[in-house]
Design an enzyme around this catalytic site. Structure first.
Site, PDB file in Angstrom:
ATOM      1  N   ASN A   1       0.845  -1.185   0.000  1.00  0.00           N
ATOM      2  CA  ASN A   1       0.000   0.000   0.000  1.00  0.00           C
ATOM      3  C   ASN A   1       0.891   1.248   0.000  1.00  0.00           C
ATOM      4  OD1 ASN A   1      -1.476   2.254   1.083  1.00  0.00           O
ATOM      5  ND2 ASN A   1      -3.124   0.832   1.581  1.00  0.00           N
TER       6      ASN A   1
ATOM      7  N   GLY B   1       0.208   4.358   0.185  1.00  0.00           N
ATOM      8  CA  GLY B   1      -0.136   5.347   1.221  1.00  0.00           C
ATOM      9  C   GLY B   1       0.507   4.998   2.548  1.00  0.00           C
TER      10      GLY B   1
ATOM     11  N   ASP C   1      -1.893  -4.042   9.614  1.00  0.00           N
ATOM     12  CA  ASP C   1      -3.261  -4.324   9.197  1.00  0.00           C
ATOM     13  C   ASP C   1      -4.139  -3.265   9.851  1.00  0.00           C
ATOM     14  OD1 ASP C   1      -4.623  -6.277   7.444  1.00  0.00           O
ATOM     15  OD2 ASP C   1      -5.982  -6.374   9.165  1.00  0.00           O
ATOM     16  N   SER C   2      -4.935  -2.631   9.025  1.00  0.00           N
ATOM     17  CA  SER C   2      -5.662  -1.465   9.522  1.00  0.00           C
ATOM     18  C   SER C   2      -6.997  -1.355   8.816  1.00  0.00           C
ATOM     19  CB  SER C   2      -4.818  -0.206   9.285  1.00  0.00           C
ATOM     20  OG  SER C   2      -4.304  -0.185   7.973  1.00  0.00           O
TER      21      SER C   2
ATOM     22  N   GLY D   1      -6.991   6.273   0.713  1.00  0.00           N
ATOM     23  CA  GLY D   1      -8.105   5.444   1.176  1.00  0.00           C
ATOM     24  C   GLY D   1      -9.298   6.251   1.673  1.00  0.00           C
ATOM     25  N   TYR D   2      -9.673   5.985   2.923  1.00  0.00           N
ATOM     26  CA  TYR D   2     -10.873   6.604   3.489  1.00  0.00           C
ATOM     27  C   TYR D   2     -10.608   7.964   4.140  1.00  0.00           C
ATOM     28  CZ  TYR D   2     -12.595   1.846   2.831  1.00  0.00           C
ATOM     29  OH  TYR D   2     -12.947   0.647   2.275  1.00  0.00           O
ATOM     30  N   ASP D   3      -9.410   8.509   3.972  1.00  0.00           N
ATOM     31  CA  ASP D   3      -9.077   9.775   4.643  1.00  0.00           C
ATOM     32  C   ASP D   3     -10.076  10.908   4.353  1.00  0.00           C
ATOM     33  OD1 ASP D   3      -6.953   8.935   6.154  1.00  0.00           O
ATOM     34  OD2 ASP D   3      -5.426   9.481   4.677  1.00  0.00           O
TER      35      ASP D   3
ATOM     36  N   ARG E   1      -2.088   5.077  12.959  1.00  0.00           N
ATOM     37  CA  ARG E   1      -0.771   4.547  12.569  1.00  0.00           C
ATOM     38  C   ARG E   1       0.331   5.246  13.381  1.00  0.00           C
ATOM     39  NH1 ARG E   1      -1.969   4.575   7.807  1.00  0.00           N
ATOM     40  NH2 ARG E   1      -2.639   2.406   7.859  1.00  0.00           N
TER      41      ARG E   1
END
Ligand code: ITT
Length: 198
Positions: free
Chosen positions: A10, A12, A73-74, A155-157, A183
């Site tokens: 990823n 990001g 993992d997030s 992503g969902y930011d 994170r």
């Protein structure tokens, strides 16, 4: 300087770890390496699965000595969606090509007037070359925006507003996200644990 293999594809996350762990040399997961399975029901299971899978692959194919492997993992857990997409965050709405579309789909799933509370969760698994693997985890509470806002992050930011702010992670400068994100907090916990272990 610690040298750590970062078991993630990823981009990001890679950018964020480079900023959050400037005193660690991060070795990127090679493009020829296999996709790491993540079949667990919990963030912790998946983080460990990725770290241990990457460590095993590196032992056979690695091109340089490393001090350990780090995996992340997030995901975004939305209360009105019973904690979803959660561990399935990377696999939410696979029919949609972009996060712009997936963010809209996620917001559309919330009925009008629904509770908008949510949290980002991050579990880091560290597999040191000389000892057993361990995990640390952290989260940041917040709420879903009414509309996606901001172009920053990934992503969902653009749909997540952390507690204490009116701006989404997509609108906040990266430095600000790094003071309070899931994170960033997990990296702080990792540092603490490594200090205890060393
Ligand atoms: P790797 O397994 O290769 O690290 P991944 O994207 O598949 O990459 P995950 O399975 O941990 O990683 O999925 C996490 C997803 O949660 C990620 O793809 C994003 O959609 C989302 N996510 C996690 N942290 C985020 C953050 O800080 N900002 C925005 N979205 C985030």
């Amino acid at each position: 300087m610690l040298k750590v293999l970062l078991a993630s594809r990823n981009a990001g996350k890679l950018r964020e770890f480079a900023a959050l762990l400037p005193d660690v040399t991060l070795v990127p997961w090679p493009s020829e390496a296999p996709e790491l399975p993540e079949t667990g029901a919990f963030f912790q299971d998946n983080a460990l699965q990725k770290a241990e899978g990457a460590a095993a692959w590196w032992r056979e194919h690695g091109t340089e000595a490393i001090d350990g492997v780090l995996a992340d993992d997030s995901g975004l857990c939305v209360d009105a969606l019973w904690g979803g997409p959660g561990v399935l965050s990377a696999r939410f709405a696979p029919d949609l090509p972009t996060y712009r579309d997936r963010n809209r789909r996620l917001l559309d799933m919330l009925p009008e007037g629904a509770d908008r509370t949510a949290r980002f969760v991050c579990v880091l698994a560290c597999a040191p070359s000389t000892g057993p693997a361990f995990t640390v985890g952290a989260s940041v509470e917040g709420r879903l925006a009414l509309e996606p806002r901001g172009e920053g992050g990934f992503g969902y930011d653009p749909i997540f507003i952390p507690e204490g702010s009116d701006l989404t992670f997509g609108e906040l400068p990266a430095d600000a996200k790094h003071t309070l994100s899931h994170r960033a907090r997990a990296c702080a916990a990792l540092r603490e644990k490594l200090a205890i272990l060393s």
